[in-house]
Design a protein around this motif. Structure first.
Motif, PDB file in Angstrom:
ATOM      1  N   ILE A 208      73.765  15.188  18.231  1.00 41.99           N
ATOM      2  CA  ILE A 208      73.008  14.993  19.470  1.00 41.99           C
ATOM      3  C   ILE A 208      73.345  13.625  20.071  1.00 41.99           C
ATOM      4  CG2 ILE A 208      70.705  14.805  20.485  1.00 41.99           C
ATOM      5  CD1 ILE A 208      69.699  16.663  18.264  1.00 41.99           C
ATOM      6  N   SER A 209      73.316  12.596  19.231  1.00 42.49           N
ATOM      7  CA  SER A 209      73.658  11.248  19.697  1.00 42.49           C
ATOM      8  C   SER A 209      75.093  11.199  20.211  1.00 42.49           C
ATOM      9  CB  SER A 209      73.465  10.245  18.559  1.00 42.49           C
ATOM     10  OG  SER A 209      73.953   8.978  18.924  1.00 42.49           O
ATOM     11  N   ARG A 210      76.007  11.844  19.484  1.00 43.58           N
ATOM     12  CA  ARG A 210      77.413  11.837  19.909  1.00 43.58           C
ATOM     13  C   ARG A 210      77.581  12.519  21.260  1.00 43.58           C
ATOM     14  NH1 ARG A 210      78.731  12.823  14.450  1.00 43.58           N
ATOM     15  NH2 ARG A 210      78.951  15.056  14.859  1.00 43.58           N
ATOM     16  N   ALA A 211      76.858  13.606  21.481  1.00 45.35           N
ATOM     17  CA  ALA A 211      76.970  14.323  22.756  1.00 45.35           C
ATOM     18  C   ALA A 211      76.539  13.420  23.912  1.00 45.35           C
ATOM     19  CB  ALA A 211      76.119  15.595  22.722  1.00 45.35           C
ATOM     20  N   PHE A 212      75.411  12.733  23.758  1.00 45.00           N
ATOM     21  CA  PHE A 212      74.951  11.834  24.815  1.00 45.00           C
ATOM     22  C   PHE A 212      75.909  10.651  24.983  1.00 45.00           C
ATOM     23  CE2 PHE A 212      70.916  14.076  24.577  1.00 45.00           C
ATOM     24  CZ  PHE A 212      70.432  13.969  25.873  1.00 45.00           C
ATOM     25  N   TYR A 213      76.484  10.194  23.878  1.00 40.15           N
ATOM     26  CA  TYR A 213      77.440   9.081  23.961  1.00 40.15           C
ATOM     27  C   TYR A 213      78.685   9.488  24.734  1.00 40.15           C
ATOM     28  CZ  TYR A 213      80.913   5.622  22.598  1.00 40.15           C
ATOM     29  OH  TYR A 213      81.901   4.673  22.632  1.00 40.15           O
ATOM     30  N   HIS A 214      79.266  10.623  24.397  1.00 44.08           N
ATOM     31  CA  HIS A 214      80.496  11.047  25.055  1.00 44.08           C
ATOM     32  C   HIS A 214      80.285  11.334  26.540  1.00 44.08           C
ATOM     33  CE1 HIS A 214      82.061  12.416  20.872  1.00 44.08           C
ATOM     34  NE2 HIS A 214      82.412  11.179  21.129  1.00 44.08           N
ATOM     35  N   ILE A 215      79.128  11.881  26.895  1.00 42.88           N
ATOM     36  CA  ILE A 215      78.892  12.272  28.283  1.00 42.88           C
ATOM     37  C   ILE A 215      78.396  11.104  29.129  1.00 42.88           C
ATOM     38  CG2 ILE A 215      77.481  13.761  29.768  1.00 42.88           C
ATOM     39  CD1 ILE A 215      77.581  15.854  27.497  1.00 42.88           C
ATOM     40  N   PHE A 216      77.552  10.255  28.566  1.00 42.56           N
ATOM     41  CA  PHE A 216      76.961   9.156  29.337  1.00 42.56           C
ATOM     42  C   PHE A 216      77.211   7.780  28.730  1.00 42.56           C
ATOM     43  CE2 PHE A 216      73.843  12.745  29.914  1.00 42.56           C
ATOM     44  CZ  PHE A 216      74.175  13.033  31.232  1.00 42.56           C
ATOM     45  N   GLY A 217      77.010   7.658  27.418  1.00 41.58           N
ATOM     46  CA  GLY A 217      76.921   6.349  26.794  1.00 41.58           C
ATOM     47  C   GLY A 217      78.176   5.507  26.854  1.00 41.58           C
ATOM     48  N   LYS A 218      79.316   6.094  26.580  1.00 46.83           N
ATOM     49  CA  LYS A 218      80.566   5.323  26.531  1.00 46.83           C
ATOM     50  C   LYS A 218      80.848   4.653  27.872  1.00 46.83           C
ATOM     51  CE  LYS A 218      85.268   5.707  24.707  1.00 46.83           C
ATOM     52  NZ  LYS A 218      86.022   4.976  25.743  1.00 46.83           N
ATOM     53  N   LYS A 219      80.769   5.442  28.934  1.00 42.42           N
ATOM     54  CA  LYS A 219      81.019   4.911  30.273  1.00 42.42           C
ATOM     55  C   LYS A 219      79.976   3.867  30.647  1.00 42.42           C
ATOM     56  CE  LYS A 219      82.997   5.191  34.473  1.00 42.42           C
ATOM     57  NZ  LYS A 219      84.419   4.932  34.759  1.00 42.42           N
TER      58      LYS A 219
ATOM     59  N   LEU B 242      68.780   7.100  26.961  1.00 37.44           N
ATOM     60  CA  LEU B 242      69.935   6.194  26.895  1.00 37.44           C
ATOM     61  C   LEU B 242      69.526   4.865  26.274  1.00 37.44           C
ATOM     62  CD1 LEU B 242      71.567   6.913  30.389  1.00 37.44           C
ATOM     63  CD2 LEU B 242      72.299   7.769  28.160  1.00 37.44           C
ATOM     64  N   ASN B 243      68.361   4.359  26.633  1.00 33.03           N
ATOM     65  CA  ASN B 243      67.887   3.097  26.050  1.00 33.03           C
ATOM     66  C   ASN B 243      67.607   3.235  24.553  1.00 33.03           C
ATOM     67  OD1 ASN B 243      67.834   0.997  28.015  1.00 33.03           O
ATOM     68  ND2 ASN B 243      66.149   2.020  29.068  1.00 33.03           N
TER      69      ASN B 243
ATOM     70  N   GLU C  58      81.412   0.235  31.294  1.00 28.95           N
ATOM     71  CA  GLU C  58      81.549  -0.108  32.712  1.00 28.95           C
ATOM     72  C   GLU C  58      80.236  -0.542  33.360  1.00 28.95           C
ATOM     73  OE1 GLU C  58      84.300  -0.465  33.988  1.00 28.95           O
ATOM     74  OE2 GLU C  58      85.750   0.843  33.019  1.00 28.95           O
ATOM     75  N   GLY C  59      79.114  -0.235  32.721  1.00 29.64           N
ATOM     76  CA  GLY C  59      77.838  -0.615  33.289  1.00 29.64           C
ATOM     77  C   GLY C  59      77.229   0.416  34.211  1.00 29.64           C
ATOM     78  N   CYS C  60      77.905   1.550  34.401  1.00 31.81           N
ATOM     79  CA  CYS C  60      77.356   2.604  35.249  1.00 31.81           C
ATOM     80  C   CYS C  60      77.961   3.941  34.835  1.00 31.81           C
ATOM     81  CB  CYS C  60      77.649   2.333  36.725  1.00 31.81           C
ATOM     82  SG  CYS C  60      79.406   2.430  37.158  1.00 31.81           S
ATOM     83  N   VAL C  61      77.256   5.030  35.186  1.00 29.70           N
ATOM     84  CA  VAL C  61      77.751   6.358  34.854  1.00 29.70           C
ATOM     85  C   VAL C  61      77.170   7.355  35.851  1.00 29.70           C
ATOM     86  CG1 VAL C  61      75.881   6.779  33.190  1.00 29.70           C
ATOM     87  CG2 VAL C  61      78.009   8.080  33.019  1.00 29.70           C
TER      88      VAL C  61
END
Length: 460
Positions: A25-36, A135-136, A40-43
């Motif tokens: 679950i954490s990985r899914a949110f990371y790949h879709i939102f978290g990494k960017k 995200l937080n 970069e500071g925005c997604v």
């Protein structure tokens, strides 16, 4: 805090706790939102912040043999109650760790927000608040777990806000929406007046999700086989390279015809970058990236640094990896026999195209990314006010992206991000300034395509 916000924040914490035994679950949110977001500071979060429907996930997941298709079955009733959500996840996905495909990750995150399907404001506000809370909650874990997140990309505290379906960290970024060409031009004039010792360059991305990377680094296969692609194109199309005199000439010609290279296209003309941010993917949020460098740091086509970096594609991946590792080992150049040997081979290659080259190659030059002003001997480069960033070994073979450090920052040290929404209107405005496909791509087939589309449906 309003009561519904407190409830959503509590739900986010529960989801995070559950994810400790279900890391997918954490990985899914990371790949879709978290990494960017962390890098970069925005997604772009349009994916969940717009009105949601079940779409085609049921059939697509079923055809792939994924058990997650059951999340989209009629019997699986989505609910804003976090306990019911977790019960469904437990029954269908289980709490063991598992590697999800990109489609499964996308479908899982999409499903979590399905209870908020209404387009009315309260529902959308709930989705936004819930996503920001999630995200937080996940961010501290991501900063510890993923080694591709560096210190600059991992702020101690994020101040997340939303604008036009973009979630951004207000501690690091300022978002500007481009809604007219005139307003955009004023913004650029102001930036140029702020620092006369620097020169600004621009690059347009038709999707905010695109990474600021040269094409060669967008595929492991391309990066691994850079020298093979370089040599094979020259062998197969020798006549097209007959006028090339330097390694940089070869790279520019390859870039022109679409071969992945370590060159990144940029322009001095902000309107050209805006065109490229608007000309494709009409439903997606685009971005104009502003880059800056000291005027004194600009390199020209004949510079030694350009010659050194442009010769790197001649060598295989093993050589480049050894060279990168020797550049970061902390040993002074003159005391590093392996580096001296590798640098001598590179210098010999540079000298084969530039007999006057002095074979002194510094480690820091090999790790750098440099702004290059190319020869204006290409019609497309001339029309697009084109230049390049020539990327060195600064990122090694990992996923890091030190090009982020070249982005423009305002007086407060915040990254300025221009987002592009109403692309059709902006393209129409740009056309009034003669910034269009025909002017930027002067080849006859592109001009013909522009004329064809211009008069399509005309009564005349």
């Amino acid at each position: 805090m309003e009561k519904y916000k407190e409830s959503l924040h509590s739900d986010a914490r529960q989801l995070t706790i559950y994810a400790r035994t279900s890391p997918y679950i954490s990985r899914a949110f990371y790949h879709i939102f978290g990494k960017k977001l962390l890098e970069e500071g925005c997604v772009d979060c349009s994916y969940v912040l717009k009105a949601l429907g079940k779409g085609s996930y049921y059939s697509r997941l079923n055809s792939q043999g994924s058990n997650l298709y059951k999340l989209y079955a009629k019997s699986c009733m989505t609910s804003e109650n976090i306990e019911i959500t977790l019960e469904y996840l437990e029954a269908i996905a289980g709490n063991q760790d598992r590697n999800l495909s990109p489609l499964e990750e996308e479908a899982l995150v999409y499903w979590i927000f399905l209870p908020y399907t209404s387009t009315n404001t309260p529902k959308r506000e709930k989705k936004k608040e819930y996503l920001i809370a999630i995200l937080n909650c996940f961010a501290p874990e991501w900063k510890e777990k993923y080694n591709d997140i560096n210190e600059e990309s991992a702020p101690k505290q994020m101040d997340l806000h939303e604008k036009n379906n973009i979630i951004y960290d207000a501690e690091r970024c300022e978002l500007e929406l481009i809604d007219s060409v005139s307003g955009y031009v004023k913004d650029n004039s102001f930036m140029k007046q702020q620092d006369t010792g620097r020169i600004l360059y621009f690059r347009g991305h038709s999707r905010l999700s695109y990474a600021l990377l040269p094409s060669i680094k967008r595929s492991p296969g391309w990066q691994e086989n850079e020298n093979r692609m370089y040599q094979e194109l020259i062998i197969r199309c020798a006549s097209d390279f007959a006028q090339c005199q330097s390694h940089l000439d070869y790279l520019v010609e390859m870039q022109h015809y679409g071969l992945p290279t370590r060159l990144l296209d940029i322009t001095e003309n902000p309107l050209v970058a805006l065109y490229f941010a608007c000309c494709s993917n009409p439903e997606d949020v685009g971005e104009v990236i502003v880059l800056q460098t000291q005027i004194a740091a600009m390199k020209y086509a004949k510079s030694d640094t350009a010659a050194i970096l442009a010769a790197l594609p001649v060598f295989d991946a093993s050589f480049r990896t050894k060279l990168y590792e020797s550049c970061i080992n902390g040993i002074p150049e003159e005391e590093d026999p392996e580096y001296i040997s590798l640098a001598a081979k590179l210098a010999g290659e540079v000298k084969s195209k530039n007999p006057g080259f002095e074979p002194r190659i510094k480690k820091k030059d090999l790790l750098s990314h440099v702004f290059i002003m190319p020869l204006r001997n290409n019609r497309r480069i001339i029309k697009q006010d084109g230049s390049f960033i020539l990327c060195g070994l600064g990122d090694g073979n990992g996923e890091g992206n030190s090009l982020r450090g070249l982005r423009y920052r305002n007086e407060s040290g915040k990254k300025l991000i221009f987002i592009v929404g109403n692309k059709e209107n902006l393209l129409h405005e740009l056309d009034q300034f003669s910034v269009n496909k025909a002017s930027l791509f002067p080849e006859i087939d592109d001009v013909a395509e522009y004329i064809k589309l211009k008069y399509n449906g005309s009564d005349k």
